[in-house]
Design a protein around this motif. Structure first.
Motif, PDB file in Angstrom:
ATOM      1  N   THR A  88      36.458  50.751  -2.497  1.00 40.26           N
ATOM      2  CA  THR A  88      37.518  51.334  -1.237  1.00 40.26           C
ATOM      3  C   THR A  88      36.583  51.923  -0.772  1.00 40.26           C
ATOM      4  N   PRO A  89      36.667  52.189   0.972  1.00 39.16           N
ATOM      5  CA  PRO A  89      36.415  52.820   1.866  1.00 39.16           C
ATOM      6  C   PRO A  89      36.127  54.605   1.821  1.00 39.16           C
ATOM      7  N   VAL A  90      37.412  54.682   1.475  1.00 36.95           N
ATOM      8  CA  VAL A  90      37.943  56.326   1.111  1.00 36.95           C
ATOM      9  C   VAL A  90      37.525  56.700  -0.486  1.00 36.95           C
ATOM     10  N   ALA A  91      37.281  56.159  -0.744  1.00 33.37           N
ATOM     11  CA  ALA A  91      36.165  56.633  -2.089  1.00 33.37           C
ATOM     12  C   ALA A  91      35.303  56.594  -2.569  1.00 33.37           C
ATOM     13  N   GLY A  92      34.291  57.212  -3.816  1.00 36.46           N
ATOM     14  CA  GLY A  92      33.025  56.790  -3.969  1.00 36.46           C
ATOM     15  C   GLY A  92      32.799  56.423  -5.066  1.00 36.46           C
ATOM     16  N   ASP A  93      33.815  56.039  -5.953  1.00 35.29           N
ATOM     17  CA  ASP A  93      33.740  55.045  -6.710  1.00 35.29           C
ATOM     18  C   ASP A  93      35.088  54.829  -7.421  1.00 35.29           C
ATOM     19  N   VAL A  94      35.753  53.215  -8.161  1.00 38.42           N
ATOM     20  CA  VAL A  94      36.728  52.813  -8.244  1.00 38.42           C
ATOM     21  C   VAL A  94      36.652  52.533  -9.988  1.00 38.42           C
ATOM     22  N   GLN A  95      37.444  53.113 -10.251  1.00 36.68           N
ATOM     23  CA  GLN A  95      37.418  52.944 -12.217  1.00 36.68           C
ATOM     24  C   GLN A  95      38.773  52.179 -12.719  1.00 36.68           C
ATOM     25  N   VAL A  96      38.531  51.409 -13.901  1.00 37.78           N
ATOM     26  CA  VAL A  96      39.920  51.427 -14.681  1.00 37.78           C
ATOM     27  C   VAL A  96      40.590  52.476 -15.150  1.00 37.78           C
ATOM     28  N   HIS A  97      41.322  52.415 -15.345  1.00 38.15           N
ATOM     29  CA  HIS A  97      41.431  53.726 -17.139  1.00 38.15           C
ATOM     30  C   HIS A  97      42.998  54.048 -17.061  1.00 38.15           C
ATOM     31  N   THR A  98      42.726  54.333 -18.789  1.00 37.51           N
ATOM     32  CA  THR A  98      44.312  54.720 -19.355  1.00 37.51           C
ATOM     33  C   THR A  98      44.716  56.074 -19.850  1.00 37.51           C
ATOM     34  N   VAL A  99      45.796  56.234 -20.387  1.00 36.00           N
ATOM     35  CA  VAL A  99      45.595  57.433 -20.783  1.00 36.00           C
ATOM     36  C   VAL A  99      46.406  57.447 -22.157  1.00 36.00           C
ATOM     37  N   ASP A 100      45.723  58.568 -22.986  1.00 28.61           N
ATOM     38  CA  ASP A 100      46.060  58.774 -24.491  1.00 28.61           C
ATOM     39  C   ASP A 100      46.039  59.501 -24.890  1.00 28.61           C
ATOM     40  N   MET A 101      47.048  60.038 -25.731  1.00 30.31           N
ATOM     41  CA  MET A 101      47.378  61.244 -26.299  1.00 30.31           C
ATOM     42  C   MET A 101      46.497  61.430 -27.455  1.00 30.31           C
ATOM     43  N   THR A 102      46.011  62.718 -27.845  1.00 28.31           N
ATOM     44  CA  THR A 102      45.343  63.342 -28.595  1.00 28.31           C
ATOM     45  C   THR A 102      45.313  64.512 -29.379  1.00 28.31           C
ATOM     46  N   GLY A 103      45.432  65.008 -30.728  1.00 23.71           N
ATOM     47  CA  GLY A 103      46.223  65.959 -31.240  1.00 23.71           C
ATOM     48  C   GLY A 103      47.136  66.477 -30.198  1.00 23.71           C
ATOM     49  N   GLY A 104      48.372  65.409 -29.162  1.00 19.56           N
ATOM     50  CA  GLY A 104      49.325  66.254 -29.030  1.00 19.56           C
ATOM     51  C   GLY A 104      49.131  66.715 -27.260  1.00 19.56           C
ATOM     52  N   VAL A 105      46.648  66.030 -26.995  1.00 20.62           N
ATOM     53  CA  VAL A 105      47.044  65.918 -25.632  1.00 20.62           C
ATOM     54  C   VAL A 105      46.632  65.279 -25.155  1.00 20.62           C
ATOM     55  N   MET A 106      46.946  64.536 -23.849  1.00 18.18           N
ATOM     56  CA  MET A 106      46.917  63.961 -22.938  1.00 18.18           C
ATOM     57  C   MET A 106      46.339  63.832 -22.242  1.00 18.18           C
ATOM     58  N   ARG A 107      44.555  63.039 -21.989  1.00 17.39           N
ATOM     59  CA  ARG A 107      44.022  62.501 -21.422  1.00 17.39           C
ATOM     60  C   ARG A 107      43.725  61.209 -21.054  1.00 17.39           C
ATOM     61  N   MET A 108      43.277  61.257 -19.655  1.00 19.53           N
ATOM     62  CA  MET A 108      42.394  59.600 -19.239  1.00 19.53           C
ATOM     63  C   MET A 108      40.894  59.814 -19.039  1.00 19.53           C
ATOM     64  N   ARG A 109      40.992  58.263 -19.659  1.00 25.65           N
ATOM     65  CA  ARG A 109      39.909  57.764 -20.104  1.00 25.65           C
ATOM     66  C   ARG A 109      39.816  56.176 -19.699  1.00 25.65           C
ATOM     67  N   GLN A 110      38.108  55.999 -18.669  1.00 23.41           N
ATOM     68  CA  GLN A 110      37.604  54.576 -18.161  1.00 23.41           C
ATOM     69  C   GLN A 110      37.390  54.179 -19.265  1.00 23.41           C
ATOM     70  N   LEU A 111      38.167  52.450 -19.218  1.00 22.31           N
ATOM     71  CA  LEU A 111      38.043  51.166 -19.785  1.00 22.31           C
ATOM     72  C   LEU A 111      36.459  51.004 -19.357  1.00 22.31           C
ATOM     73  N   GLN A 112      35.801  51.405 -20.173  1.00 19.60           N
ATOM     74  CA  GLN A 112      34.757  50.699 -19.910  1.00 19.60           C
ATOM     75  C   GLN A 112      34.134  49.036 -20.100  1.00 19.60           C
ATOM     76  N   ASP A 113      35.412  48.710 -20.522  1.00 17.03           N
ATOM     77  CA  ASP A 113      34.909  47.092 -20.860  1.00 17.03           C
ATOM     78  C   ASP A 113      36.212  46.610 -19.775  1.00 17.03           C
ATOM     79  N   GLY A 114      37.055  47.170 -19.030  1.00 13.89           N
ATOM     80  CA  GLY A 114      37.877  46.695 -17.743  1.00 13.89           C
ATOM     81  C   GLY A 114      39.413  46.913 -18.274  1.00 13.89           C
TER      82      GLY A 114
END
Length: 181
Positions: A88-114
């Motif tokens: 996109t012209p409005v950002a330097g990078d576009v990534q595909v992410h998911t959200v998971d819960m680990t030890g009660g903490v919500m974290r976003m992480r990039q899906l390396q394989d899409g």
């Protein structure tokens, strides 16, 4: 608004809306279409047909360097596909992410394989689940504007969409108070 593309064997794109794409893309479609096998001989694993609906984002604050993008992706073709990134012209990078819960903490992480879009299936990208991250925003996203986004699929190739920017805290364009697009 719906955007649709077909790309059997990685050679041909059909845009469901004439406004999608640039003149260069239109010229490349014509140049490549003569090399494509007829649909009835394409292998099942080499064909996907992607349709994207309800694409949106949330407005961001001054100085915020990332934003999310959400939508519904349907694959009506006989072969699975994979969303692997975009631009996109409005950002330097576009990534595909998911959200998971680990030890009660919500974290976003990039899906390396899409993200797999199964044959005949639909995947909804939404807050708190699968989503697109617009990293390194060049300016804040403002409510009411539209943002161009080109998504890249392993088989379907590039698919262009427009993100409707909704208010902070929005859960999507069809919620009460959201836009009707």
């Amino acid at each position: 608004m719906q955007f649709k593309t077909t790309r059997p064997l990685g050679r041909r794109i059909h845009a469901g809306i004439a406004a999608v794409g640039t003149a260069a893309l239109i010229l490349s479609i014509g140049a490549c279409s003569s090399e494509t096998q007829p649909d009835n001989t394409a292998s099942e694993s080499a064909t996907s047909e992607i349709a994207i609906t309800a694409s949106w984002s949330r407005e961001t604050a001054e100085g915020q360097d990332a934003g999310g993008a959400f939508m519904t992706i349907a694959n009506t073709g006989p072969g699975s596909d994979r969303l692997i990134g975009g631009s996109t012209p409005v950002a330097g990078d576009v990534q595909v992410h998911t959200v998971d819960m680990t030890g009660g903490v919500m974290r976003m992480r990039q899906l390396q394989d899409g993200l797999e879009i199964p044959a005949g299936g639909t995947v909804t990208l939404r807050p708190g689940s699968f989503h697109i991250m617009l990293m390194g925003l060049k300016h804040p996203l403002e409510q009411g504007e539209t943002v161009p986004l080109t998504l890249t699929f392993a088989k379907a190739g590039p698919v262009e969409v427009e993100l409707a920017v909704e208010p902070v805290g929005s859960q999507g364009p069809n919620e009460a108070g959201g836009s009707d697009d």
